[in-house]
Design a protein around this motif. Structure first.
Motif, PDB file in Angstrom:
ATOM      1  N   TYR A  22      63.526  44.208  83.643  1.00  0.00           N
ATOM      2  CA  TYR A  22      62.110  44.563  83.687  1.00  0.00           C
ATOM      3  C   TYR A  22      61.444  43.978  84.919  1.00  0.00           C
ATOM      4  O   TYR A  22      61.732  42.851  85.314  1.00  0.00           O
ATOM      5  CB  TYR A  22      61.392  44.054  82.429  1.00  0.00           C
ATOM      6  N   SER A  23      60.532  44.758  85.507  1.00  0.00           N
ATOM      7  CA  SER A  23      59.748  44.321  86.661  1.00  0.00           C
ATOM      8  C   SER A  23      58.273  44.361  86.295  1.00  0.00           C
ATOM      9  O   SER A  23      57.795  45.345  85.718  1.00  0.00           O
ATOM     10  CB  SER A  23      59.958  45.256  87.855  1.00  0.00           C
ATOM     11  N   THR A  24      57.545  43.313  86.662  1.00  0.00           N
ATOM     12  CA  THR A  24      56.108  43.271  86.425  1.00  0.00           C
ATOM     13  C   THR A  24      55.424  44.305  87.299  1.00  0.00           C
ATOM     14  O   THR A  24      55.757  44.466  88.471  1.00  0.00           O
ATOM     15  CB  THR A  24      55.552  41.873  86.739  1.00  0.00           C
ATOM     16  N   ILE A  25      54.490  45.028  86.695  1.00  0.00           N
ATOM     17  CA  ILE A  25      53.736  46.031  87.440  1.00  0.00           C
ATOM     18  C   ILE A  25      52.667  45.297  88.238  1.00  0.00           C
ATOM     19  O   ILE A  25      51.722  44.747  87.680  1.00  0.00           O
ATOM     20  CB  ILE A  25      53.135  47.082  86.492  1.00  0.00           C
ATOM     21  N   ALA A  26      52.851  45.277  89.540  1.00  0.00           N
ATOM     22  CA  ALA A  26      51.986  44.516  90.431  1.00  0.00           C
ATOM     23  C   ALA A  26      50.594  45.119  90.489  1.00  0.00           C
ATOM     24  O   ALA A  26      50.408  46.310  90.273  1.00  0.00           O
ATOM     25  CB  ALA A  26      52.585  44.482  91.829  1.00  0.00           C
ATOM     26  N   GLY A  27      49.626  44.298  90.765  1.00  0.00           N
ATOM     27  CA  GLY A  27      48.270  44.767  90.982  1.00  0.00           C
ATOM     28  C   GLY A  27      47.426  44.931  89.737  1.00  0.00           C
ATOM     29  O   GLY A  27      46.238  45.206  89.842  1.00  0.00           O
ATOM     30  N   LEU A  28      48.006  44.807  88.541  1.00  0.00           N
ATOM     31  CA  LEU A  28      47.204  44.965  87.323  1.00  0.00           C
ATOM     32  C   LEU A  28      46.229  43.802  87.173  1.00  0.00           C
ATOM     33  O   LEU A  28      46.616  42.644  87.241  1.00  0.00           O
ATOM     34  CB  LEU A  28      48.096  45.036  86.081  1.00  0.00           C
ATOM     35  N   ARG A  29      44.981  44.127  86.980  1.00  0.00           N
ATOM     36  CA  ARG A  29      43.956  43.103  86.751  1.00  0.00           C
ATOM     37  C   ARG A  29      43.614  43.002  85.275  1.00  0.00           C
ATOM     38  O   ARG A  29      43.239  41.940  84.794  1.00  0.00           O
ATOM     39  CB  ARG A  29      42.698  43.422  87.551  1.00  0.00           C
ATOM     40  N   THR A  30      43.700  44.128  84.570  1.00  0.00           N
ATOM     41  CA  THR A  30      43.419  44.121  83.135  1.00  0.00           C
ATOM     42  C   THR A  30      44.531  44.852  82.406  1.00  0.00           C
ATOM     43  O   THR A  30      45.106  45.813  82.923  1.00  0.00           O
ATOM     44  CB  THR A  30      42.075  44.798  82.799  1.00  0.00           C
ATOM     45  N   THR A  31      44.840  44.377  81.223  1.00  0.00           N
ATOM     46  CA  THR A  31      45.840  44.998  80.365  1.00  0.00           C
ATOM     47  C   THR A  31      45.317  44.937  78.942  1.00  0.00           C
ATOM     48  O   THR A  31      44.752  43.929  78.528  1.00  0.00           O
ATOM     49  CB  THR A  31      47.180  44.242  80.452  1.00  0.00           C
ATOM     50  N   GLN A  32      45.502  46.013  78.208  1.00  0.00           N
ATOM     51  CA  GLN A  32      45.032  46.069  76.829  1.00  0.00           C
ATOM     52  C   GLN A  32      46.095  46.746  75.970  1.00  0.00           C
ATOM     53  O   GLN A  32      46.747  47.687  76.411  1.00  0.00           O
ATOM     54  CB  GLN A  32      43.739  46.867  76.742  1.00  0.00           C
ATOM     55  N   MET A  33      46.263  46.255  74.735  1.00  0.00           N
ATOM     56  CA  MET A  33      47.212  46.836  73.807  1.00  0.00           C
ATOM     57  C   MET A  33      46.527  47.061  72.465  1.00  0.00           C
ATOM     58  O   MET A  33      45.750  46.221  72.016  1.00  0.00           O
ATOM     59  CB  MET A  33      48.393  45.894  73.605  1.00  0.00           C
ATOM     60  N   SER A  34      46.820  48.200  71.828  1.00  0.00           N
ATOM     61  CA  SER A  34      46.314  48.499  70.492  1.00  0.00           C
ATOM     62  C   SER A  34      47.484  48.904  69.617  1.00  0.00           C
ATOM     63  O   SER A  34      48.310  49.722  70.019  1.00  0.00           O
ATOM     64  CB  SER A  34      45.318  49.662  70.522  1.00  0.00           C
ATOM     65  N   VAL A  35      47.564  48.300  68.435  1.00  0.00           N
ATOM     66  CA  VAL A  35      48.563  48.694  67.448  1.00  0.00           C
ATOM     67  C   VAL A  35      47.840  49.568  66.439  1.00  0.00           C
ATOM     68  O   VAL A  35      46.828  49.165  65.872  1.00  0.00           O
ATOM     69  CB  VAL A  35      49.195  47.462  66.767  1.00  0.00           C
ATOM     70  N   ASN A  36      48.338  50.784  66.268  1.00  0.00           N
ATOM     71  CA  ASN A  36      47.669  51.768  65.435  1.00  0.00           C
ATOM     72  C   ASN A  36      48.533  52.128  64.235  1.00  0.00           C
ATOM     73  O   ASN A  36      49.754  52.113  64.319  1.00  0.00           O
ATOM     74  CB  ASN A  36      47.412  53.048  66.240  1.00  0.00           C
ATOM     75  N   SER A  90      61.405  52.606  79.281  1.00  0.00           N
ATOM     76  CA  SER A  90      61.292  51.341  78.567  1.00  0.00           C
ATOM     77  C   SER A  90      60.247  50.450  79.242  1.00  0.00           C
ATOM     78  O   SER A  90      60.241  50.310  80.468  1.00  0.00           O
ATOM     79  CB  SER A  90      62.655  50.650  78.581  1.00  0.00           C
ATOM     80  N   TYR A  91      59.370  49.866  78.417  1.00  0.00           N
ATOM     81  CA  TYR A  91      58.341  48.951  78.912  1.00  0.00           C
ATOM     82  C   TYR A  91      58.354  47.682  78.063  1.00  0.00           C
ATOM     83  O   TYR A  91      58.817  47.690  76.921  1.00  0.00           O
ATOM     84  CB  TYR A  91      56.948  49.581  78.827  1.00  0.00           C
ATOM     85  N   GLU A  92      57.816  46.625  78.628  1.00  0.00           N
ATOM     86  CA  GLU A  92      57.704  45.353  77.917  1.00  0.00           C
ATOM     87  C   GLU A  92      56.312  44.790  78.134  1.00  0.00           C
ATOM     88  O   GLU A  92      55.788  44.827  79.249  1.00  0.00           O
ATOM     89  CB  GLU A  92      58.741  44.364  78.445  1.00  0.00           C
ATOM     90  N   LEU A  93      55.726  44.296  77.065  1.00  0.00           N
ATOM     91  CA  LEU A  93      54.468  43.554  77.138  1.00  0.00           C
ATOM     92  C   LEU A  93      54.817  42.104  76.883  1.00  0.00           C
ATOM     93  O   LEU A  93      55.442  41.784  75.866  1.00  0.00           O
ATOM     94  CB  LEU A  93      53.493  44.046  76.070  1.00  0.00           C
ATOM     95  N   SER A  94      54.459  41.230  77.787  1.00  0.00           N
ATOM     96  CA  SER A  94      54.770  39.816  77.585  1.00  0.00           C
ATOM     97  C   SER A  94      53.482  39.007  77.607  1.00  0.00           C
ATOM     98  O   SER A  94      52.524  39.350  78.295  1.00  0.00           O
ATOM     99  CB  SER A  94      55.756  39.310  78.641  1.00  0.00           C
ATOM    100  N   PHE A  95      53.511  37.937  76.832  1.00  0.00           N
ATOM    101  CA  PHE A  95      52.341  37.098  76.626  1.00  0.00           C
ATOM    102  C   PHE A  95      52.651  35.663  77.037  1.00  0.00           C
ATOM    103  O   PHE A  95      53.807  35.256  77.074  1.00  0.00           O
ATOM    104  CB  PHE A  95      51.912  37.153  75.156  1.00  0.00           C
ATOM    105  N   GLU A  96      51.608  34.901  77.313  1.00  0.00           N
ATOM    106  CA  GLU A  96      51.765  33.533  77.807  1.00  0.00           C
ATOM    107  C   GLU A  96      52.579  32.655  76.860  1.00  0.00           C
ATOM    108  O   GLU A  96      53.370  31.838  77.295  1.00  0.00           O
ATOM    109  CB  GLU A  96      50.387  32.893  78.033  1.00  0.00           C
ATOM    110  N   GLY A  97      52.425  32.850  75.562  1.00  0.00           N
ATOM    111  CA  GLY A  97      53.132  32.024  74.585  1.00  0.00           C
ATOM    112  C   GLY A  97      54.616  32.301  74.482  1.00  0.00           C
ATOM    113  O   GLY A  97      55.317  31.688  73.701  1.00  0.00           O
TER     114      GLY A  97
END
Length: 135
Positions: A22-36, A90-97
């Motif tokens: 996986y490679s981080t998508i450069a330049g993103l300033r905001t990211t949001q996720m919703s579980v529906n 394939s995508y990955e969302l990663s968090f600080e924790g």
């Protein structure tokens, strides 16, 4: 649970290899996720006037959006190509924790904008296709 930095909430795209890198998508300033989740109602005459839902049933999905400054990175170009071709990747969302979520997503929207004498920016929207797992 301790507070976490928003800058550590990263959207990463797979490289198309096996196993997936996986490679981080450069330049993103905001990211949001919703579980529906679309519930399945099983309300009947014995429900006493209250709605009842069937646990574990229905359709679940994850929506992701982001906005940032276009840098021309390989990951950004890969997203642009996927948007044009309608390709699921394939995508990955990663968090600080240290938590991560992975799954296949379709780019459902990709907008570019720019002002005279300013940077080129973009916004994107992704919708899950299949199971999204906690890693």
């Amino acid at each position: 649970m301790a507070a976490e930095k928003g800058s550590a909430f990263l959207l990463r795209i797979g490289d198309g290899e096996v196993p997936v890198g996986y490679s981080t998508i450069a330049g993103l300033r905001t990211t949001q996720m919703s579980v529906n989740g679309e519930p399945v109602a099983i309300t009947n005459k014995d429900s006493g006037g209250w709605r009842e839902l069937l646990s574990g049933a229905g359709v679940r999905s994850v929506s992701v959006s982001g906005a940032g400054v276009f840098t021309g990175s390989d990951a950004e170009m890969r997203i642009k190509n996927h948007a044009l071709e309608g390709v699921i990747d394939s995508y990955e969302l990663s968090f600080e924790g240290g938590d991560s979520m992975r799954g296949n997503f379709l780019v459902t929207r990709l907008d570019y904008s720019g002002d005279y004498n300013g940077e080129r920016s973009y916004t994107l929207s992704l919708e899950s296709s299949g199971e999204v797992t906690h890693v």
